[in-house]
Design a protein around this motif. Structure first.
Motif, PDB file in Angstrom:
ATOM      1  N   SER A  30       0.869  -1.186   0.000  1.00 35.31           N
ATOM      2  CA  SER A  30       0.000   0.000   0.000  1.00 35.31           C
ATOM      3  C   SER A  30       0.906   1.235   0.000  1.00 35.31           C
ATOM      4  O   SER A  30       1.209   1.794   1.052  1.00 35.31           O
ATOM      5  CB  SER A  30      -0.925  -0.003   1.215  1.00 35.31           C
ATOM      6  OG  SER A  30      -0.172  -0.177   2.407  1.00 35.31           O
ATOM      7  N   PRO A  31       1.367   1.662  -1.149  1.00 31.54           N
ATOM      8  CA  PRO A  31       2.426   2.663  -1.222  1.00 31.54           C
ATOM      9  C   PRO A  31       2.015   4.087  -0.875  1.00 31.54           C
ATOM     10  O   PRO A  31       2.870   4.906  -0.537  1.00 31.54           O
ATOM     11  CB  PRO A  31       2.886   2.587  -2.675  1.00 31.54           C
ATOM     12  CG  PRO A  31       1.660   2.131  -3.418  1.00 31.54           C
ATOM     13  CD  PRO A  31       0.979   1.169  -2.488  1.00 31.54           C
ATOM     14  N   MET A  32       0.739   4.423  -0.953  1.00 34.39           N
ATOM     15  CA  MET A  32       0.353   5.827  -0.807  1.00 34.39           C
ATOM     16  C   MET A  32       0.695   6.431   0.553  1.00 34.39           C
ATOM     17  O   MET A  32       1.208   7.559   0.621  1.00 34.39           O
ATOM     18  CB  MET A  32      -1.136   6.011  -1.127  1.00 34.39           C
ATOM     19  CG  MET A  32      -1.461   5.787  -2.591  1.00 34.39           C
ATOM     20  SD  MET A  32      -0.476   6.843  -3.682  1.00 34.39           S
ATOM     21  CE  MET A  32      -0.922   6.154  -5.270  1.00 34.39           C
ATOM     22  N   PRO A  33       0.461   5.727   1.680  1.00 32.47           N
ATOM     23  CA  PRO A  33       0.901   6.309   2.955  1.00 32.47           C
ATOM     24  C   PRO A  33       2.415   6.539   2.995  1.00 32.47           C
ATOM     25  O   PRO A  33       2.884   7.560   3.518  1.00 32.47           O
ATOM     26  CB  PRO A  33       0.457   5.270   3.989  1.00 32.47           C
ATOM     27  CG  PRO A  33      -0.657   4.528   3.340  1.00 32.47           C
ATOM     28  CD  PRO A  33      -0.292   4.478   1.890  1.00 32.47           C
ATOM     29  N   LEU A  34       3.185   5.591   2.436  1.00 40.72           N
ATOM     30  CA  LEU A  34       4.639   5.740   2.411  1.00 40.72           C
ATOM     31  C   LEU A  34       5.044   6.932   1.562  1.00 40.72           C
ATOM     32  O   LEU A  34       5.891   7.745   1.958  1.00 40.72           O
ATOM     33  CB  LEU A  34       5.279   4.458   1.882  1.00 40.72           C
ATOM     34  CG  LEU A  34       6.803   4.485   1.716  1.00 40.72           C
ATOM     35  CD1 LEU A  34       7.494   4.733   3.046  1.00 40.72           C
ATOM     36  CD2 LEU A  34       7.285   3.178   1.079  1.00 40.72           C
ATOM     37  N   ALA A  79      -4.083  11.783  -6.279  1.00 43.11           N
ATOM     38  CA  ALA A  79      -4.217  13.236  -6.347  1.00 43.11           C
ATOM     39  C   ALA A  79      -3.785  13.877  -5.039  1.00 43.11           C
ATOM     40  O   ALA A  79      -3.110  14.912  -5.024  1.00 43.11           O
ATOM     41  CB  ALA A  79      -5.655  13.619  -6.684  1.00 43.11           C
ATOM     42  N   ALA A  80      -4.163  13.259  -3.919  1.00 37.41           N
ATOM     43  CA  ALA A  80      -3.792  13.806  -2.615  1.00 37.41           C
ATOM     44  C   ALA A  80      -2.280  13.821  -2.438  1.00 37.41           C
ATOM     45  O   ALA A  80      -1.693  14.826  -2.001  1.00 37.41           O
ATOM     46  CB  ALA A  80      -4.452  13.003  -1.502  1.00 37.41           C
ATOM     47  N   VAL A  81      -1.615  12.707  -2.780  1.00 44.06           N
ATOM     48  CA  VAL A  81      -0.156  12.648  -2.650  1.00 44.06           C
ATOM     49  C   VAL A  81       0.510  13.633  -3.605  1.00 44.06           C
ATOM     50  O   VAL A  81       1.493  14.293  -3.251  1.00 44.06           O
ATOM     51  CB  VAL A  81       0.354  11.210  -2.898  1.00 44.06           C
ATOM     52  CG1 VAL A  81       1.879  11.181  -2.944  1.00 44.06           C
ATOM     53  CG2 VAL A  81      -0.157  10.273  -1.822  1.00 44.06           C
ATOM     54  N   ASP A  82      -0.021  13.753  -4.800  1.00 43.59           N
ATOM     55  CA  ASP A  82       0.564  14.687  -5.767  1.00 43.59           C
ATOM     56  C   ASP A  82       0.459  16.125  -5.274  1.00 43.59           C
ATOM     57  O   ASP A  82       1.390  16.923  -5.427  1.00 43.59           O
ATOM     58  CB  ASP A  82      -0.136  14.540  -7.122  1.00 43.59           C
ATOM     59  CG  ASP A  82       0.687  15.124  -8.259  1.00 43.59           C
ATOM     60  OD1 ASP A  82       1.891  14.819  -8.343  1.00 43.59           O
ATOM     61  OD2 ASP A  82       0.124  15.896  -9.057  1.00 43.59           O
ATOM     62  N   LEU A 102       4.812  13.320  -7.762  1.00 36.29           N
ATOM     63  CA  LEU A 102       4.430  11.910  -7.835  1.00 36.29           C
ATOM     64  C   LEU A 102       4.621  11.383  -9.255  1.00 36.29           C
ATOM     65  O   LEU A 102       4.172  11.994 -10.220  1.00 36.29           O
ATOM     66  CB  LEU A 102       2.966  11.739  -7.427  1.00 36.29           C
ATOM     67  CG  LEU A 102       2.410  10.312  -7.496  1.00 36.29           C
ATOM     68  CD1 LEU A 102       3.143   9.397  -6.529  1.00 36.29           C
ATOM     69  CD2 LEU A 102       0.914  10.303  -7.217  1.00 36.29           C
ATOM     70  N   ALA A 103       5.302  10.228  -9.370  1.00 40.27           N
ATOM     71  CA  ALA A 103       5.427   9.506 -10.640  1.00 40.27           C
ATOM     72  C   ALA A 103       4.756   8.153 -10.448  1.00 40.27           C
ATOM     73  O   ALA A 103       5.338   7.251  -9.853  1.00 40.27           O
ATOM     74  CB  ALA A 103       6.892   9.337 -11.020  1.00 40.27           C
ATOM     75  N   LEU A 104       3.544   8.041 -10.916  1.00 32.53           N
ATOM     76  CA  LEU A 104       2.720   6.873 -10.603  1.00 32.53           C
ATOM     77  C   LEU A 104       2.842   5.821 -11.699  1.00 32.53           C
ATOM     78  O   LEU A 104       2.258   5.949 -12.770  1.00 32.53           O
ATOM     79  CB  LEU A 104       1.260   7.296 -10.431  1.00 32.53           C
ATOM     80  CG  LEU A 104       0.369   6.259  -9.769  1.00 32.53           C
ATOM     81  CD1 LEU A 104       0.723   6.127  -8.286  1.00 32.53           C
ATOM     82  CD2 LEU A 104      -1.099   6.646  -9.914  1.00 32.53           C
ATOM     83  N   GLY A 105       3.634   4.775 -11.429  1.00 33.07           N
ATOM     84  CA  GLY A 105       3.767   3.675 -12.368  1.00 33.07           C
ATOM     85  C   GLY A 105       2.718   2.608 -12.083  1.00 33.07           C
ATOM     86  O   GLY A 105       2.585   2.138 -10.960  1.00 33.07           O
TER      87      GLY A 105
END
Length: 349
Positions: free
Chosen positions: A58-62, A95-98, A105-108
């Motif tokens: 779950s990468p978003m919190p990190l 969107a929140a992380v960006d 953010l580079a979302l692969g």
């Protein structure tokens, strides 16, 4: 090669000798590594995403924590398995992380790698795939995700709502206008790369290609990159897309480097993955001058704008920062590298 960063597989668990790297250790070390790399001028830090495994899932919190602790470095994934994702919830989180990171953010994303379980995405509630590997499900989720981050209306407003209903269709919130230009598709073959070019997203070329005809890996990958760029241009997309490749690269500078990686120079590998005969990239381990020559001769590395160094995260923050610093000091400038002080993020023009 203007940019370089690290790609971490994020493994945790027993290290031998009674030592254990816990999930907490892995996450805190990732944050510490990102801070150190940011200070060194590295351009990005990226994480593999695997479910049902002792890796990042779950990468978003990190990524949000890294965003809060750094200033310039790009952070991202390589790759999120879209078979497992609610595309609208992922769009909200991304969107929140960006926004938190000011556009770093580079979302692969992609269909994902082979799993440790059988059709694990079905346990997450995503069923109905006609393809036995779930590729159709991943593409369906990805299309919906793109609609969401593009700001398209996806739900009918409720005119009777006491919270500002109105008429027409409502987009997801929050919305980050620049996020679309920082989405990457992870491709393991030429067809997938061409599809990404037509879709108008950046390309993360995989650590392996599902082709094996005796052609060197770097040549196969360079052809894949050319096909992607041609498809992008033919589709009429504006600007130049970004392209990343990943390699295991270890400058041999200290006695410890030689102890761990001396003699580890390896050629291309051939094997089977997901039923396909595939070609795997080589490991580079040499003294800096030799390493520069070898990487300059790697057709795909020189064609891509971003190089991701696959790192042995189990060896800890200090060791990996030294690998990054050695590469930045002794190798990267000769390949055309610009530090994160010179290049921020990488939005498409």
């Amino acid at each position: 090669m203007q940019r370089f960063g690290t790609l971490s597989f994020g493994h945790y668990g027993p290290l031998g000798g009674g030592h254990i790297l816990t999930a907490r250790d892995s996450m805190h070390q990732a944050i510490d590594l990102a801070q150190g790399m940011d200070e060194l001028g590295a351009n990005g830090i990226y994480f593999r995403v695997h479910h049902f495994a002792r890796q990042q899932s779950s990468p978003m919190p990190l990524l949000a924590a890294i965003a809060a602790k750094t200033e310039r470095i790009e952070m991202g994934t390589g790759v999120i398995d879209m078979r497992y994702e609610n595309p609208l919830y992922l769009a909200e989180e991304a969107a929140a992380v960006d926004l938190i990171s000011d556009g770093r953010l580079a979302l692969g994303v992609s269909r994902g790698s082979p799993e440790t379980v059988v059709r694990g995405y079905e346990a997450f509630g995503y069923t109905g795939a006609k393809d036995e590997r779930g590729a159709d499900l991943a593409r369906e989720h990805f299309d919906r995700f793109l609609d969401a981050i593009d700001g398209k209306g996806l739900a009918q407003r409720d005119a009777s709502s006491p919270f500002g209903g109105g008429s027409g269709m409502q987009q997801i919130e929050p919305h980050s206008p620049g996020l679309r230009s920082r989405v990457w598709w992870g491709a393991g073959n030429r067809d997938s790369a061409e599809w990404a070019g037509r879709a108008g997203v950046n390309l993360m070329s995989s650590t392996l290609l599902t082709e094996a005809d005796g052609t060197p890996f770097d040549i196969l990958q360079a052809r894949q990159i050319d096909a992607f760029r041609s498809a992008w241009k033919d589709a009429g997309h504006a600007g130049e897309p970004r392209v990343s490749v990943s390699r295991s690269v270890f400058p041999l500078v200290t006695a410890e480097d030689h102890m761990y990686f001396g003699g580890r120079q390896e050629g291309d590998g051939i094997g089977y993955i997901d039923g396909f005969r595939s070609t795997f990239g080589k490991t580079y381990a040499a003294e800096p001058d030799a390493l520069i020559e070898q990487l300059q001769a790697d057709a795909a590395v020189m064609s891509a704008d971003t190089l991701m160094l696959t790192i042995p995260s189990q060896l800890g923050v200090e060791f990996n920062l030294r690998v990054v610093e050695s590469f930045a000091t002794h190798v990267a400038p000769a390949l055309g590298w610009k530090s994160n002080r010179e290049v921020k993020g990488g939005s498409l023009p």
